[in-house]
Design an enzyme around this catalytic site. Structure first.
Site, PDB file in Angstrom:
ATOM      1  N   THR A 119      47.566 -23.291  96.255  1.00 26.27           N
ATOM      2  CA  THR A 119      48.904 -22.817  95.905  1.00 26.27           C
ATOM      3  C   THR A 119      49.920 -23.810  96.462  1.00 26.27           C
ATOM      4  OG1 THR A 119      48.237 -20.505  95.921  1.00 26.27           O
ATOM      5  CG2 THR A 119      50.584 -20.951  96.144  1.00 26.27           C
ATOM      6  N   LYS A 194      52.131 -18.863  89.922  1.00 22.41           N
ATOM      7  CA  LYS A 194      51.581 -18.368  91.192  1.00 22.41           C
ATOM      8  C   LYS A 194      52.694 -17.991  92.157  1.00 22.41           C
ATOM      9  CE  LYS A 194      48.711 -17.273  94.376  1.00 22.41           C
ATOM     10  NZ  LYS A 194      47.774 -18.117  95.092  1.00 22.41           N
ATOM     11  N   LYS A 262      54.642 -18.974 103.389  1.00 23.73           N
ATOM     12  CA  LYS A 262      54.800 -20.273 102.723  1.00 23.73           C
ATOM     13  C   LYS A 262      55.092 -20.090 101.242  1.00 23.73           C
ATOM     14  CE  LYS A 262      51.223 -22.099 101.190  1.00 23.73           C
ATOM     15  NZ  LYS A 262      50.413 -22.117  99.946  1.00 23.73           N
TER      16      LYS A 262
END
Length: 310
Positions: A119, A194, A262
């Site tokens: 990701t 995502k 994150k």
């Protein structure tokens, strides 16, 4: 060969006709974290010839014991395998695996195939894709929706973008690792999708934390709150999985909080770039940052509850 299971036969129609009868490609997997090790394990169990690499080599030992090979560098994995997958923790580590000494790029030559399931932000995905393609390689980004349990059981949702021929080549592996593959177009679309999905997830787990904290402080039983949510429009697999564990203080990591923070940070950054206000996501990010500062980074993302309920 063994007959296809009903589940396999229901998914493999996405691959070109005749592919299921071809010899399995040799596969490399870079990154033996929670997700990478689970996906690589499924490939090994499905009969693929798998070569592993991890920065800390000992993390490969459990799968080496099951018959996987272990290489000393990402470059060696790329040179040895037909198709290489990677799943690292963040954009910095994704770049390091590709551009570092003995990295993926050093092993890329014409026709080599690299699939990054990490990701990362769109800029990172495009940077890696450009470098791979400049040496004649094929690139696909394929971040996944799902955490440890779906990775172990092969129920991930794969968000692919980039070289469509590589998507087709990778599909037999995707069928083992996930339940559904989306092909979203050009590189960058997978990263964007995502971040949207994980932003929504972060906001929802923060909302659940506030609801449980408020209800308990107002004298309600946490179990009653969860039971009521289960019966209404807010019933969801996320709440059903996380809520009871949050009430028990069970934060064994399926998706570490540091990675969720994150991702929501990257989503807020994306909002800034495209001019989309994200006031709720930005506020949730601050709570995740507080949880990170309080030492919950390696716990499950649901440990945000510990900060909310104080």
């Amino acid at each position: 060969s063994a007959p296809l299971s009903a589940r396999d036969s229901g998914v493999r129609h996405e691959a070109p006709a005749g592919r299921r009868h071809m010899a399995k490609p040799t596969v490399g997997y870079l990154g033996m974290g929670i997700m990478g090790s689970a996906m690589a394990n499924r490939l090994i169990d499905a009969g693929f010839d798998v070569t592993l690499w991890n920065r800390t080599k000992e993390r490969c030992d459990p799968l080496k014991a099951k018959g996987a090979k272990v290489a000393d560098t990402p470059q060696a994995v790329v040179e040895a395998c037909d198709i290489v997958f990677a799943c690292t923790s963040d954009p910095e580590s994704a770049r390091k695996v590709v551009f570092g000494e003995g990295g993926v790029l050093a092993g890329i030559s014409a026709g080599k195939k690299y699939v990054d399931m990490s990701t990362v932000d769109e800029e990172c995905a495009i940077e890696i894709a450009t470098a791979i393609k400049s040496k004649g390689g094929l690139f696909l980004e394929a971040p996944v929706s799902g955490s440890k349990a779906p990775a172990v059981s092969g129920q991930l949702v794969i968000l692919a973008a980039g070289d469509e021929s590589l998507r087709n080549d990778a599909q037999p592996c995707f069928d083992v690792m996930g339940k559904k593959t989306f092909f979203l177009g050009e590189v960058g679309a997978g990263a964007r999708m995502k971040l949207v999905v994980n932003m929504v997830m972060a906001v929802n787990i923060e909302a659940l934390s506030e609801g449980l904290a408020l209800g308990q402080k107002a004298g309600l039983k946490g179990s009653d709150i969860m039971a009521v949510l289960e019966e209404g429009a807010l019933k969801s697999p996320l709440y059903s999985l996380k809520g009871p564990k949050m009430l028990e203080g069970d934060y064994a990591p399926n998706f570490p909080l540091k990675h969720q923070q994150k991702d929501i940070r990257l989503a807020v950054d994306l909002g800034q770039k495209v001019g989309q206000p994200l006031p709720v996501a930005a506020a949730a990010n601050e709570v995740f940052k507080a949880a990170l500062a309080a030492g919950h980074g390696d716990a499950d993302m649901s440990a945000i509850f510990e900060v909310v309920k104080r």
